[in-house]
Structure formats: C-alpha cells, structure tokens
Motif scaffolding. Structure first.
Motif, PDB file in Angstrom:
ATOM      1  N   LEU A 130       1.618  11.236  -4.545  1.00 36.19           N
ATOM      2  CA  LEU A 130       0.475  12.101  -4.880  1.00 36.19           C
ATOM      3  C   LEU A 130       0.942  13.478  -5.336  1.00 36.19           C
ATOM      4  O   LEU A 130       0.379  14.040  -6.279  1.00 36.19           O
ATOM      5  CB  LEU A 130      -0.477  12.228  -3.687  1.00 36.19           C
ATOM      6  CG  LEU A 130      -1.490  11.114  -3.527  1.00 36.19           C
ATOM      7  CD1 LEU A 130      -2.328  11.316  -2.271  1.00 36.19           C
ATOM      8  CD2 LEU A 130      -2.389  11.014  -4.748  1.00 36.19           C
ATOM      9  N   PRO A 170      -9.019   8.919  -7.280  1.00 36.65           N
ATOM     10  CA  PRO A 170      -8.241  10.124  -6.937  1.00 36.65           C
ATOM     11  C   PRO A 170      -8.766  10.838  -5.682  1.00 36.65           C
ATOM     12  O   PRO A 170      -7.973  11.264  -4.839  1.00 36.65           O
ATOM     13  CB  PRO A 170      -8.396  11.021  -8.169  1.00 36.65           C
ATOM     14  CG  PRO A 170      -8.739  10.089  -9.281  1.00 36.65           C
ATOM     15  CD  PRO A 170      -9.527   8.980  -8.650  1.00 36.65           C
ATOM     16  N   ASN A 201       1.596  10.670  -9.298  1.00 38.81           N
ATOM     17  CA  ASN A 201       1.730   9.231  -9.510  1.00 38.81           C
ATOM     18  C   ASN A 201       0.674   8.505  -8.682  1.00 38.81           C
ATOM     19  O   ASN A 201       0.940   8.063  -7.568  1.00 38.81           O
ATOM     20  CB  ASN A 201       3.143   8.788  -9.134  1.00 38.81           C
ATOM     21  CG  ASN A 201       3.353   7.301  -9.290  1.00 38.81           C
ATOM     22  OD1 ASN A 201       2.462   6.556  -9.691  1.00 38.81           O
ATOM     23  ND2 ASN A 201       4.557   6.859  -8.958  1.00 38.81           N
ATOM     24  N   ARG A 202      -0.526   8.369  -9.235  1.00 35.32           N
ATOM     25  CA  ARG A 202      -1.621   7.739  -8.487  1.00 35.32           C
ATOM     26  C   ARG A 202      -1.366   6.262  -8.223  1.00 35.32           C
ATOM     27  O   ARG A 202      -1.718   5.756  -7.163  1.00 35.32           O
ATOM     28  CB  ARG A 202      -2.949   7.923  -9.213  1.00 35.32           C
ATOM     29  CG  ARG A 202      -3.492   9.323  -9.061  1.00 35.32           C
ATOM     30  CD  ARG A 202      -4.913   9.402  -9.478  1.00 35.32           C
ATOM     31  NE  ARG A 202      -5.134   8.703 -10.739  1.00 35.32           N
ATOM     32  CZ  ARG A 202      -6.056   9.008 -11.616  1.00 35.32           C
ATOM     33  NH1 ARG A 202      -6.875   9.999 -11.385  1.00 35.32           N
ATOM     34  NH2 ARG A 202      -6.194   8.322 -12.735  1.00 35.32           N
ATOM     35  N   ALA A 237      -1.333   4.707  -4.574  1.00 34.26           N
ATOM     36  CA  ALA A 237      -2.234   3.615  -4.197  1.00 34.26           C
ATOM     37  C   ALA A 237      -1.450   2.444  -3.602  1.00 34.26           C
ATOM     38  O   ALA A 237      -1.880   1.840  -2.610  1.00 34.26           O
ATOM     39  CB  ALA A 237      -3.053   3.165  -5.396  1.00 34.26           C
ATOM     40  N   LEU A 242      -7.896   8.689  -2.550  1.00 31.44           N
ATOM     41  CA  LEU A 242      -6.498   8.844  -2.131  1.00 31.44           C
ATOM     42  C   LEU A 242      -6.283  10.181  -1.432  1.00 31.44           C
ATOM     43  O   LEU A 242      -5.591  10.251  -0.410  1.00 31.44           O
ATOM     44  CB  LEU A 242      -5.564   8.731  -3.339  1.00 31.44           C
ATOM     45  CG  LEU A 242      -5.315   7.318  -3.846  1.00 31.44           C
ATOM     46  CD1 LEU A 242      -4.581   7.357  -5.186  1.00 31.44           C
ATOM     47  CD2 LEU A 242      -4.531   6.505  -2.830  1.00 31.44           C
TER      48      LEU A 242
END
Length: 153
Positions: A113, A38, A117-118, A122, A41
């Motif tokens: 993000l 997290p 919605n990681r 990604a 990102l």
C-alpha cells in the motif's frame, strides 16, 4: 491470585477470538458492500494494525496466565487434564499463526500500500484473511474445548 489469572486469561481469549469474529463476519462484509477497493484496503490496514498491536500484548498474557494456572492448579502438565493439553496446543498454534501473519502478509500489505501497489496489497490481505480465518476456527474450537473440559468432563 488464581482468580485474577483466570480472569485475565479469559478476557484475553474473548478479545482475540471476538476480534477475529467481528473482523471476518461483520466488518469485512460491510466494507465490501460500502467501500471501493482502495478505501477497503485502507480501512482493513488500519483495523488490523490496531488489532495486531493489541494482540502483541494479549497473546503473551494468555500464554503466560495459562502456564501460571497449569503450574498453580495442576502442578504441571503431567498432572493436568486432557482439555488443558488441547488448549495449550491450540493456543500455541494460534500464537504461531498470528506471528506469521503479522510479520509476513500483514507487513507485505503495508509495504504494498505504501508503494501504491493495490494488487499486491489485495493479495497480501487475502493471506491475512486466510490466517485470521484459520485462527478463528482454532479459537472457537479452543473455547469449546475449555467449556467442555471444565463442565463436561
């Protein structure tokens, strides 16, 4: 005036290619070692937001100064030498890739993000990285062509 155009053109190329090299070869590996997903990102979002904002100014300067030099030094593309044509081609391709990455995967990363919605962020970040990697390779080729053409024939 010609010297100013050339300096602006070269400085723009240094910022663009150097920024991509730094992001991919130094920042990204260090972020993977030191940060959890997290935070990584979030960091990359901030980095690319700033870098892409800068490139929206740098890329047009590179293109416009290149065209100004072509018409100021060579009196157009018809009279220019091989390396100018190749730099023009790779520069336009790089500009197109940048626009696609900035307006596509990077926007998708920001939206993912923001929505929490990681996994989506990604996946979008991987597409950003791919585009930047391709542009770095093209940028290094363009720099080599410029140096070769200017001093190697």
């Amino acid at each position: 005036m010609a010297t100013l155009l050339y300096v602006l053109h070269v400085l723009g190329a240094v910022i663009w290619v150097g920024g991509m090299a730094f992001a991919l070869l130094a920042l990204r590996p260090a972020a993977h070692e030191a940060l959890e997903a997290p935070q990584r990102l979030a960091l990359m979002l901030g980095v690319f937001r700033r870098f892409f904002r800068m490139l929206w100014h740098v890329v047009p300067i590179i293109i416009l100064t290149g065209w100004a030099m072509v018409y100021g030094w060579y009196w157009g593309f018809g009279a220019s030498v091989w390396h100018v044509h190749l730099m023009h081609l790779t520069g336009l391709v790089m500009a197109g890739i940048f626009a696609v990455v900035a307006l596509g995967p990077f926007r998708a990363m920001r939206a993912a993000l923001a929505a929490g919605n990681r996994a989506g962020a990604a996946a979008a970040m991987d597409r950003v990285r791919l585009g930047v990697t391709i542009n770095l390779a093209l940028g290094l080729l363009t720099v080599a062509v410029a140096a070769w053409g200017r001093f190697g024939g």
